[in-house]
Motif scaffolding. Structure first.
Motif, mmCIF file in Angstrom:
data_model
loop_
_atom_site.group_PDB
_atom_site.id
_atom_site.type_symbol
_atom_site.label_atom_id
_atom_site.label_comp_id
_atom_site.label_asym_id
_atom_site.label_seq_id
_atom_site.Cartn_x
_atom_site.Cartn_y
_atom_site.Cartn_z
ATOM 1 N N UNK A 172 52.688 51.741 31.776
ATOM 2 C CA UNK A 172 52.053 50.568 31.352
ATOM 3 C C UNK A 172 52.335 49.507 32.556
ATOM 4 N N UNK A 173 51.097 49.187 33.156
ATOM 5 C CA UNK A 173 51.259 48.020 34.007
ATOM 6 C C UNK A 173 50.449 46.929 33.578
ATOM 7 N N UNK A 174 50.648 45.838 34.137
ATOM 8 C CA UNK A 174 50.049 44.416 33.805
ATOM 9 C C UNK A 174 49.473 43.903 35.005
ATOM 10 N N UNK A 175 48.123 43.594 35.124
ATOM 11 C CA UNK A 175 47.478 42.904 36.212
ATOM 12 C C UNK A 175 47.245 41.663 35.761
ATOM 13 N N UNK A 176 47.729 40.454 36.762
ATOM 14 C CA UNK A 176 47.544 39.040 36.526
ATOM 15 C C UNK A 176 46.590 38.513 37.660
ATOM 16 N N UNK A 177 45.604 38.012 37.010
ATOM 17 C CA UNK A 177 44.566 37.132 38.071
ATOM 18 C C UNK A 177 44.551 35.762 37.825
ATOM 19 N N UNK A 178 45.215 35.129 38.774
ATOM 20 C CA UNK A 178 45.406 33.631 38.803
ATOM 21 C C UNK A 178 44.111 32.923 39.572
ATOM 22 N N UNK A 179 43.632 32.126 39.041
ATOM 23 C CA UNK A 179 42.284 31.711 39.628
ATOM 24 C C UNK A 179 42.383 29.913 39.674
#
Length: 223
Positions: A172-179
């Motif tokens: 299990x990975x977690x991808x975070x997109x910060x904009x």
């Protein structure tokens, strides 16, 4: 009528109510007062009616223009060679996400975007994504990126952790997109907002995203 000693008793005369006669000035004052009251009521009714109409118009405009958060969906995520013992030498993580502007009349400026990948709440990679761009209303933009080399921090111990998790079925990975984004309505632009999209992703034995995670919507919040 007589008293006991035979003397007559004087009965007070009955008095009639005094009928007052009002002057012309009195009636003029009453008429003026009545007209003032009526005009005040009419003006109050008009004012309250205008407030109601303005309130309804503002509410309708707010409903039609209120900005919706960008919608992110994870489309693809892969860790090639995850099932290989020596995969650490060429460790690479690739992903593909869509950013959707669901607003009808509001555009979105993306001033910047950074992608970060986590494993067990530890960041193992980070990289800038795309370039500043403007997204039209009702439009979808594809966001893709690669973590490798200097943008991916995975040592032999971390790779062993991947293997141990994989032995239990999935990693299990977690991808975070910060904009950093701004909303645009006609010629007006909002202040900058920091949007965060968190995508939980399960990866199988082949290093590819599991079907349960594919096309999943990522929760988005502002800070």
């Amino acid at each position: 009528m007589h008293t006991g000693d035979g003397l007559p008793v004087q009965t007070p005369p009955k008095t009639r109510p005094i009928k007052r006669h009002h002057t012309t000035r009195y009636y003029v004052h009453r008429v003026h007062e009545s007209l003032t009251t009526r005009v005040s009521k009419i003006l109050c009714s008009i004012f309250l009616g205008l407030l109601l109409v303005i309130g309804v118009v503002i509410f309708i405009v707010w409903l039609s223009l209120r900005p919706h958060r960008p919608r992110f969906h994870i489309r693809d995520f892969s860790v090639p060679g995850l099932n290989q013992v020596s995969g650490i030498d060429n460790a690479v993580i690739t992903f593909n996400v869509t950013a959707r502007n669901a607003n009808q009349n509001i555009g979105i400026y993306y001033d910047s975007m950074v992608g970060s990948v986590y494993f067990e709440d530890q960041r193992i990679g980070s990289t800038p994504l795309l370039f500043p761009f403007y997204q039209e209303p009702k439009n979808t933009t594809v966001v893709y990126g690669t973590f490798s080399g200097a943008t991916l921090t995975v040592d032999s111990q971390r790779w062993t952790d991947f293997k141990n998790a994989l032995a239990k079925g999935s990693v299990i990975f977690r991808l975070e997109l910060t904009s950093t984004i701004r909303f645009k309505i006609s010629r007006w632009k909002s202040k900058r907002h920091h949007a965060h999209a968190d995508c939980a992703i399960g990866v199988g034995q082949d290093g590819l995203i599991l079907a349960v995670s594919k096309d999943k919507r990522c929760p988005t919040y502002f800070t």
